[in-house]
Each structure stands twice: as structure tokens, then as C-alpha cells.
Design a protein around this motif. Sequence first.
Motif, PDB file in Angstrom:
ATOM      1  N   LEU A   1      91.061 -80.460  41.419  1.00  0.00           N
ATOM      2  CA  LEU A   1      89.801 -80.087  41.151  1.00  0.00           C
ATOM      3  C   LEU A   1      89.837 -79.293  39.800  1.00  0.00           C
ATOM      4  CD1 LEU A   1      86.940 -80.524  42.123  1.00  0.00           C
ATOM      5  CD2 LEU A   1      86.753 -78.310  43.331  1.00  0.00           C
ATOM      6  N   MET A   2      90.393 -78.294  40.057  1.00  0.00           N
ATOM      7  CA  MET A   2      90.508 -77.325  39.020  1.00  0.00           C
ATOM      8  C   MET A   2      92.140 -77.137  38.842  1.00  0.00           C
ATOM      9  SD  MET A   2      88.057 -76.430  37.184  1.00  0.00           S
ATOM     10  CE  MET A   2      88.324 -74.765  36.477  1.00  0.00           C
ATOM     11  N   GLY A   3      92.643 -76.533  39.711  1.00  0.00           N
ATOM     12  CA  GLY A   3      94.290 -76.637  39.764  1.00  0.00           C
ATOM     13  C   GLY A   3      94.922 -77.534  40.544  1.00  0.00           C
ATOM     14  N   TYR A   4      96.115 -77.918  40.488  1.00  0.00           N
ATOM     15  CA  TYR A   4      96.727 -79.120  40.945  1.00  0.00           C
ATOM     16  C   TYR A   4      97.187 -78.658  42.256  1.00  0.00           C
ATOM     17  CZ  TYR A   4      96.541 -80.762  36.235  1.00  0.00           C
ATOM     18  OH  TYR A   4      96.194 -81.037  34.865  1.00  0.00           O
ATOM     19  N   THR A   5      97.236 -79.292  43.389  1.00  0.00           N
ATOM     20  CA  THR A   5      97.758 -78.859  44.702  1.00  0.00           C
ATOM     21  C   THR A   5      98.966 -80.238  45.092  1.00  0.00           C
ATOM     22  OG1 THR A   5      95.832 -77.695  45.349  1.00  0.00           O
ATOM     23  CG2 THR A   5      97.420 -78.535  47.131  1.00  0.00           C
ATOM     24  N   PHE A   6      99.954 -79.686  45.389  1.00  0.00           N
ATOM     25  CA  PHE A   6     101.150 -80.731  45.746  1.00  0.00           C
ATOM     26  C   PHE A   6     101.326 -80.799  47.035  1.00  0.00           C
ATOM     27  CE2 PHE A   6     102.630 -82.105  41.481  1.00  0.00           C
ATOM     28  CZ  PHE A   6     102.203 -81.277  40.762  1.00  0.00           C
ATOM     29  N   GLY A   7     101.389 -82.078  47.503  1.00  0.00           N
ATOM     30  CA  GLY A   7     102.042 -82.085  48.867  1.00  0.00           C
ATOM     31  C   GLY A   7     103.493 -81.528  49.018  1.00  0.00           C
ATOM     32  N   SER A   8     104.149 -81.979  50.138  1.00  0.00           N
ATOM     33  CA  SER A   8     105.487 -81.173  50.398  1.00  0.00           C
ATOM     34  C   SER A   8     106.483 -82.297  50.084  1.00  0.00           C
ATOM     35  CB  SER A   8     105.681 -80.532  51.730  1.00  0.00           C
ATOM     36  OG  SER A   8     105.458 -81.752  52.839  1.00  0.00           O
ATOM     37  N   GLY A   9     105.990 -83.627  49.730  1.00  0.00           N
ATOM     38  CA  GLY A   9     106.812 -84.683  49.085  1.00  0.00           C
ATOM     39  C   GLY A   9     107.328 -85.633  50.422  1.00  0.00           C
ATOM     40  N   THR A  10     107.653 -86.926  49.855  1.00  0.00           N
ATOM     41  CA  THR A  10     108.581 -87.944  50.737  1.00  0.00           C
ATOM     42  C   THR A  10     109.811 -88.195  49.847  1.00  0.00           C
ATOM     43  OG1 THR A  10     106.547 -88.829  51.491  1.00  0.00           O
ATOM     44  CG2 THR A  10     108.634 -90.267  51.420  1.00  0.00           C
ATOM     45  N   ARG A  11     110.984 -87.835  50.686  1.00  0.00           N
ATOM     46  CA  ARG A  11     112.265 -88.094  50.316  1.00  0.00           C
ATOM     47  C   ARG A  11     112.573 -89.552  50.440  1.00  0.00           C
ATOM     48  NH1 ARG A  11     116.004 -85.933  47.756  1.00  0.00           N
ATOM     49  NH2 ARG A  11     115.043 -83.741  48.139  1.00  0.00           N
ATOM     50  N   LEU A  12     112.586 -90.389  49.417  1.00  0.00           N
ATOM     51  CA  LEU A  12     113.001 -91.635  49.621  1.00  0.00           C
ATOM     52  C   LEU A  12     114.488 -91.952  49.339  1.00  0.00           C
ATOM     53  CD1 LEU A  12     111.927 -94.707  49.817  1.00  0.00           C
ATOM     54  CD2 LEU A  12     111.662 -94.801  47.522  1.00  0.00           C
TER      55      LEU A  12
END
Lengths: 110, 112
Positions: free
Chosen positions: A96-107
Amino acid sequence: EPEVTQTPSHQVTQMGQEVILRCVPISNHLYFYWYRQILGQKVEFLVSFYNNEISEKSEIFDDQFSVERPDGSNFTLKIRSTKLEDSAMYFCASKLMGYTFGSGTRLTVV
Amino acid sequence: AQSVTQPDIHITVSEGASLELRCNYSYGATPYLFWYVQSPGQGLQLLLKYFSGDTLVQGIKGFEAEFKRSQSSFNLRKPSVHWSDAAEYFCGRGGATNKLIFGTGTLLAVQP
């Protein structure tokens, strides 16, 4: 605090198979992104998504990749025919303003 | 093209010592600047961000960063490092509608 949720946390697939990585962004965020990080390397931009369409994509994001926001809450990354070099951590982010990341998927492609 | 440079690939500091991680960004309109931390096998946690206003920004875990337009820098600092700070640190540049571009990261090791 609101979170970006990614599933699964780890996926193993055979080369040539299709995979779908799933993300639930924060509900009032407007911009959505996928990034990838090959082991030991920097975090690379793949694609950004706004107003139900791709707003920007990198050279990495070729025809094997696609993104969708099928139901207004989920945001998916599909890799049509996986290659060994697609093995990486894939991060979803919303903004929205800042970027929020998920914890990721290790493929892991074998 | 916009870019972010982190000149130090690997830094080692002693526990209790001060820390400064360098970040430079390419020239452009007022950037949105970020620092993220990543522990091994984990995701990216936001430490702090700068959009406008006060050029000294306070973040979580005792970190701060200072935006210096004249030097195109946004260096991350901490007065006293703890062993739990050992991780990889990524500087990033974004914009109102732009993607976030990351630097190559700085791996911090903390000696007892």
C-alpha cells in the motif's frame, strides 16, 4: 499485524511439471509482486500486478510464467514447465505504502 | 535504470561494537528506501523505511538509517550489535507505483 501468507512453504516437483505458488496478500493493498531468490543470491523482481493486470515484468518472467488473481484474495504464480534452474525461494509481496513480504515458498525442481 | 548498490558483501563485527551497512541508490526522484533483514532460510523482515520528512529514520531492533540525498546513500546503523543480528541485510528502493529493487545484500557475521 497483517501478514502476507504463502503456501506451500516448500514444494518439490519434477522437471517439466507445472507448479502453482499461492499467496494471500494483505486485503487493502493494491499492488502485488512476485520475487525470486536463488540460493545465496540477491532477491530478483519477477512481476508486478495492479488493477487486475501485469504492470511490469522482468526478463526472467518469460512465457513459462503467469500470474492470476482469481478471486480477489489469492494471487498465484504459475510455472508451466519447470526447469532445474527454477529452483529458488519465491516471495510474494503486497504494497500500500510499504512492501510486505510473505515468508516464501522454496521450490525444488528435481 | 534505477539501481541499488551495497558495496560490502560480507562484514564481521564483534558483539557490542557499532555497525554501519552501506547502501547507495541511483539518482532519481525522491526514492522510497527500505532495509530488510533475512535470517537463513527465512523471509524478508522490514527493518525500516524512508518516504519523506526527517532524514534519520528509526526502525525495529534498535536499527536506524540516514537518508543523504547529496551522497545518494541510505546507510543502516546500529550502536551496539547483538549476536542475534547475524543475518543478511538487503537495501531496497521503491516508488509510489514502482517495484522494489534490491541490492545484492550484505552478510553480517557477529563475533563473540
